[in-house]
Motif scaffolding. Structure first.
Motif, PDB file in Angstrom:
ATOM      1  N   ASP A 197       0.840  -1.204   0.000  1.00 50.46           N
ATOM      2  CA  ASP A 197       0.000   0.000   0.000  1.00 50.46           C
ATOM      3  C   ASP A 197       0.872   1.250   0.000  1.00 50.46           C
ATOM      4  O   ASP A 197       1.874   1.306   0.718  1.00 50.46           O
ATOM      5  N   PHE A 198       0.453   2.239  -0.767  1.00 46.87           N
ATOM      6  CA  PHE A 198       1.228   3.481  -0.856  1.00 46.87           C
ATOM      7  C   PHE A 198       0.300   4.661  -1.088  1.00 46.87           C
ATOM      8  O   PHE A 198      -0.662   4.579  -1.851  1.00 46.87           O
ATOM      9  N   SER A 199       0.579   5.764  -0.408  1.00 46.93           N
ATOM     10  CA  SER A 199      -0.144   7.005  -0.668  1.00 46.93           C
ATOM     11  C   SER A 199       0.788   8.183  -0.425  1.00 46.93           C
ATOM     12  O   SER A 199       1.696   8.104   0.421  1.00 46.93           O
ATOM     13  N   GLN A 200       0.582   9.230  -1.157  1.00 51.72           N
ATOM     14  CA  GLN A 200       1.332  10.458  -0.923  1.00 51.72           C
ATOM     15  C   GLN A 200       0.387  11.638  -1.030  1.00 51.72           C
ATOM     16  O   GLN A 200      -0.610  11.591  -1.754  1.00 51.72           O
ATOM     17  N   LYS A 201       0.686  12.665  -0.266  1.00 52.12           N
ATOM     18  CA  LYS A 201      -0.172  13.850  -0.264  1.00 52.12           C
ATOM     19  C   LYS A 201       0.690  15.099  -0.286  1.00 52.12           C
ATOM     20  O   LYS A 201       1.545  15.286   0.586  1.00 52.12           O
ATOM     21  N   TYR A 202       0.478  15.927  -1.286  1.00 54.08           N
ATOM     22  CA  TYR A 202       1.112  17.247  -1.339  1.00 54.08           C
ATOM     23  C   TYR A 202       0.190  18.233  -0.647  1.00 54.08           C
ATOM     24  O   TYR A 202      -0.997  18.313  -0.969  1.00 54.08           O
ATOM     25  N   ILE A 203       0.698  18.979   0.319  1.00 52.90           N
ATOM     26  CA  ILE A 203      -0.132  20.018   0.906  1.00 52.90           C
ATOM     27  C   ILE A 203      -0.120  21.218  -0.034  1.00 52.90           C
ATOM     28  O   ILE A 203       0.811  21.405  -0.821  1.00 52.90           O
ATOM     29  N   GLN A 204      -1.174  22.015   0.047  1.00 51.01           N
ATOM     30  CA  GLN A 204      -1.332  23.147  -0.870  1.00 51.01           C
ATOM     31  C   GLN A 204      -0.573  24.382  -0.384  1.00 51.01           C
ATOM     32  O   GLN A 204      -1.021  25.516  -0.549  1.00 51.01           O
ATOM     33  N   HIS A 205       0.558  24.119   0.225  1.00 48.60           N
ATOM     34  CA  HIS A 205       1.434  25.180   0.699  1.00 48.60           C
ATOM     35  C   HIS A 205       2.843  24.877   0.210  1.00 48.60           C
ATOM     36  O   HIS A 205       3.296  23.731   0.284  1.00 48.60           O
ATOM     37  N   GLY A 206       3.526  25.889  -0.287  1.00 47.80           N
ATOM     38  CA  GLY A 206       4.914  25.733  -0.686  1.00 47.80           C
ATOM     39  C   GLY A 206       5.816  26.532   0.236  1.00 47.80           C
ATOM     40  O   GLY A 206       5.359  27.146   1.203  1.00 47.80           O
ATOM     41  N   TYR A 207       7.105  26.513  -0.049  1.00 47.85           N
ATOM     42  CA  TYR A 207       8.026  27.286   0.791  1.00 47.85           C
ATOM     43  C   TYR A 207       9.148  27.895  -0.036  1.00 47.85           C
ATOM     44  O   TYR A 207       9.520  27.391  -1.101  1.00 47.85           O
ATOM     45  N   VAL A 208       9.660  28.989   0.506  1.00 48.43           N
ATOM     46  CA  VAL A 208      10.796  29.690  -0.089  1.00 48.43           C
ATOM     47  C   VAL A 208      11.782  29.995   1.034  1.00 48.43           C
ATOM     48  O   VAL A 208      11.374  30.426   2.119  1.00 48.43           O
ATOM     49  N   GLU A 209      13.054  29.767   0.771  1.00 49.50           N
ATOM     50  CA  GLU A 209      14.077  30.029   1.773  1.00 49.50           C
ATOM     51  C   GLU A 209      14.726  31.385   1.551  1.00 49.50           C
ATOM     52  O   GLU A 209      15.060  31.763   0.428  1.00 49.50           O
ATOM     53  N   LEU A 210      14.882  32.118   2.651  1.00 47.73           N
ATOM     54  CA  LEU A 210      15.557  33.406   2.680  1.00 47.73           C
ATOM     55  C   LEU A 210      16.683  33.313   3.700  1.00 47.73           C
ATOM     56  O   LEU A 210      16.872  32.262   4.330  1.00 47.73           O
ATOM     57  N   PHE A 250       6.464  29.679   4.627  1.00 50.29           N
ATOM     58  CA  PHE A 250       5.508  28.645   4.235  1.00 50.29           C
ATOM     59  C   PHE A 250       4.171  29.330   3.964  1.00 50.29           C
ATOM     60  O   PHE A 250       3.643  30.041   4.817  1.00 50.29           O
ATOM     61  N   MET A 251       3.601  29.067   2.786  1.00 53.63           N
ATOM     62  CA  MET A 251       2.409  29.824   2.408  1.00 53.63           C
ATOM     63  C   MET A 251       1.648  29.098   1.300  1.00 53.63           C
ATOM     64  O   MET A 251       2.254  28.356   0.514  1.00 53.63           O
ATOM     65  N   PRO A 252       0.311  29.280   1.225  1.00 58.74           N
ATOM     66  CA  PRO A 252      -0.443  28.689   0.119  1.00 58.74           C
ATOM     67  C   PRO A 252       0.102  29.158  -1.230  1.00 58.74           C
ATOM     68  O   PRO A 252       0.539  30.308  -1.374  1.00 58.74           O
ATOM     69  N   PHE A 253       0.071  28.272  -2.210  1.00 59.75           N
ATOM     70  CA  PHE A 253       0.632  28.596  -3.529  1.00 59.75           C
ATOM     71  C   PHE A 253      -0.021  29.822  -4.152  1.00 59.75           C
ATOM     72  O   PHE A 253       0.651  30.625  -4.804  1.00 59.75           O
ATOM     73  N   ASP A 254      -1.337  29.966  -3.946  1.00 60.74           N
ATOM     74  CA  ASP A 254      -1.999  31.091  -4.605  1.00 60.74           C
ATOM     75  C   ASP A 254      -1.530  32.436  -4.054  1.00 60.74           C
ATOM     76  O   ASP A 254      -1.544  33.442  -4.759  1.00 60.74           O
ATOM     77  N   LYS A 255      -1.097  32.469  -2.800  1.00 64.50           N
ATOM     78  CA  LYS A 255      -0.601  33.721  -2.234  1.00 64.50           C
ATOM     79  C   LYS A 255       0.782  34.086  -2.775  1.00 64.50           C
ATOM     80  O   LYS A 255       1.151  35.256  -2.826  1.00 64.50           O
ATOM     81  N   PHE A 256       1.544  33.083  -3.168  1.00 72.17           N
ATOM     82  CA  PHE A 256       2.844  33.366  -3.786  1.00 72.17           C
ATOM     83  C   PHE A 256       2.674  34.086  -5.121  1.00 72.17           C
ATOM     84  O   PHE A 256       3.588  34.776  -5.585  1.00 72.17           O
ATOM     85  N   GLU A 257       1.503  33.932  -5.734  1.00 73.02           N
ATOM     86  CA  GLU A 257       1.251  34.595  -7.011  1.00 73.02           C
ATOM     87  C   GLU A 257       1.268  36.111  -6.876  1.00 73.02           C
ATOM     88  O   GLU A 257       1.492  36.831  -7.847  1.00 73.02           O
ATOM     89  N   ASN A 258       1.022  36.602  -5.641  1.00 73.73           N
ATOM     90  CA  ASN A 258       1.038  38.055  -5.410  1.00 73.73           C
ATOM     91  C   ASN A 258       2.451  38.620  -5.274  1.00 73.73           C
ATOM     92  O   ASN A 258       2.623  39.832  -5.150  1.00 73.73           O
ATOM     93  N   LEU A 259       3.431  37.715  -5.286  1.00 74.89           N
ATOM     94  CA  LEU A 259       4.814  38.148  -5.089  1.00 74.89           C
ATOM     95  C   LEU A 259       5.603  38.056  -6.389  1.00 74.89           C
ATOM     96  O   LEU A 259       6.740  37.585  -6.414  1.00 74.89           O
ATOM     97  N   LYS A 260       4.998  38.526  -7.457  1.00 78.16           N
ATOM     98  CA  LYS A 260       5.639  38.470  -8.770  1.00 78.16           C
ATOM     99  C   LYS A 260       6.247  39.808  -9.178  1.00 78.16           C
ATOM    100  O   LYS A 260       7.085  39.865 -10.079  1.00 78.16           O
TER     101      LYS A 260
END
Length: 461
Positions: A197-210, A250-260
């Motif tokens: 049995d195998f399962s994987q889950k991506y959370i809808q949050h990504g990260y950026v290192e500073l 760490f933040m939802p992917f859609d919020k990273f769209e505001n940092l373009k």
């Protein structure tokens, strides 16, 4: 007296868990070959890897201690005695990991008295140290630029590709351990076998290192894990040995769209993390985010069992990759090495029994910490700011002080003990039920008292 059996062991993966496992197996006297698909990070100009630093706690320390490496690692690590929360105004609140005692003195923790803290340790330094330690055993051999391509589970063989020469070759062993990370090649092959049995889950949050450069490191309070909790997202900072700090957003992917855009980046940080701008430097923020393609992703992996047949086993992230919010990914992997070594000793080096018992005993425990890691993200980004969280924490600490061997807060049991992860979770559920019953009793008593007083007043009238 029975002569100790010498076993040939193959370890796929020379990262943190694989290299530590090699030391454990080398110490037992077995012939160990470690195959790593990357080049040797000790000689590479640019060492690959995501995080600059990691959090080392009791489970990892016990494993390192077992192979004589704990003191060497701690000498170059930075203790963090608690969390330091930053609110929108820049005000900070310290939440120590142990507000009750200065040292651990309770049999529950299974260690000699030691300060309750976690340690920030550099990933590359730690990996290099573990590789050097493994290589000191004459019966341990390290091979780099070697990629696993296939395996014959019936014959106990693996086929490897030398990425320098593009030649493939086959190796056989009595025990084959996959410690090759969240996207494990050995696990991928095991997934093709029946009943796996195998399962994987991506959370809808990504990260950026500073990063905070060394010359600005003095501007931030030392010896803490810094957290900027903002409800839907958060930023954390861990110290490095050179006085710099690694910050991770760490933040939802859609919020990273505001940092373009430059304007969007500056506006976001001034509104949400204003006190961090002096630390990171505004132009550096703009530089990092305008060059960013996509935030990195976070995945949680669960599988069952951890073995195939009598000689294939996966450990560490290959078996139970988790999101990083409990700081237990590395520690759980190191604990795997300790438990595997312990079982080999108890079962007189019987590989089949060891592989089966490890898999049977570890799966539910590891899945529990995967779930707890998900929960701790909620705690770090939002719950820590709520009054209910603070009341519960105060109650936990008060009960812990009175009954140190009976009432252990969840975070303490996970990070500062060797209690089975599943037991930590069950212990928390039991504590919740006790508190709920106490609250119900208290409410009942208050209602009864209010009713009694009302009756007295009514009769007086």
């Amino acid at each position: 007296m029975t002569e100790k059996k010498n076993i040939k062991i193959i370890i796929i993966g020379g990262g943190l868990v694989g290299s530590l496992c090699a030391s454990f197996m080398g110490k037992r006297g077995h012939d160990v070959a470690v195959y790593e698909k990357r080049s040797d990070i000790r000689t590479a100009k640019l060492s690959p890897g995501r995080s600059i630093n990691l959090a080392l706690s009791h489970r990892g320390r016990r494993a390192l201690r077992s192979v004589g490496l704990e003191n060497e690692i701690l000498k170059t690590s930075i203790p963090m005695k608690g969390r330091l929360l930053h609110d929108l105004t820049g005000k900070t609140t310290s939440i120590p990991y142990d507000p009750v005692t200065n040292e651990v003195k309770f049999k529950f923790y299974g260690d000699s008295p030691t300060k309750l803290c976690i340690y920030s340790v550099g990933r590359n330094f730690l990996n290099q140290t573990l590789l050097r330690a493994a290589e000191k055993y004459p019966n341990v051999k390290l091979y780099f630029n070697q990629k696993l391509v296939s395996s014959n589970f019936n014959q106990g063989t693996v086929t490897l590709l030398n990425t320098n020469t593009c030649e493939t070759y086959e190796e056989v062993a009595e025990l084959i351990i996959g410690a090759d990370g969240a996207f494990s090649s050995l696990r991928r092959l095991m997934q093709q076998t029946p009943l796996f049995d195998f399962s994987q889950k991506y959370i809808q949050h990504g990260y950026v290192e500073l990063s905070i450069p060394p010359e600005r490191g003095h501007l931030i309070t030392p010896n803490h894990l810094h957290i900027w909790p903002r409800g839907e997202f958060m930023m954390i900072a861990l110290p490095n040995q050179d006085n710099s700090w690694t910050l991770t957003l760490f933040m939802p992917f859609d919020k990273f769209e505001n940092l373009k855009t430059e304007e969007g980046i500056r506006k976001f940080f001034w509104e949400t993390f204003p006190d961090s701008i002096e630390l990171i430097e505004e132009n550096e923020l703009v530089r990092v985010f305008t060059r960013l393609n996509n935030p990195s992703t976070l995945v949680s992996v669960k599988c069952k069992p951890y073995h195939v047949g009598s000689k294939y086993l996966i450990i560490g992230d290959a078996a139970h990759a988790m999101v990083p919010f409990y700081g237990q990914g590395m520690n759980a992997g190191f604990e795997d090495c300790f438990l595997l070594d312990d079982l080999l000793g108890k079962l007189d080096e019987d590989i089949q029994k060891t592989v089966n018992q490890f898999s049977e005993s570890r799966v539910e425990s590891a899945q529990a910490i995967c779930d707890l890691a998900m929960y701790n993200y909620e705690e770090m980004k939002s719950l820590v700011t709520k009054l209910t969280y603070r009341i519960r924490r105060a109650l936990d600490n008060a009960l812990f002080k009175q009954f140190p061997d009976k009432w252990v807060p969840l975070y303490n049991s996970v990070s500062f003990s060797h209690m089975d992860y599943l037991q930590c979770l069950e212990n928390r559920k039991w504590q919740d039920s006790v508190i709920n019953k106490l609250l119900l009793l208290l409410i009942t008593m208050l209602v009864w008292i209010a009713g009694f007083v009302s009756l007295k007043l009514w009769r007086a009238i």
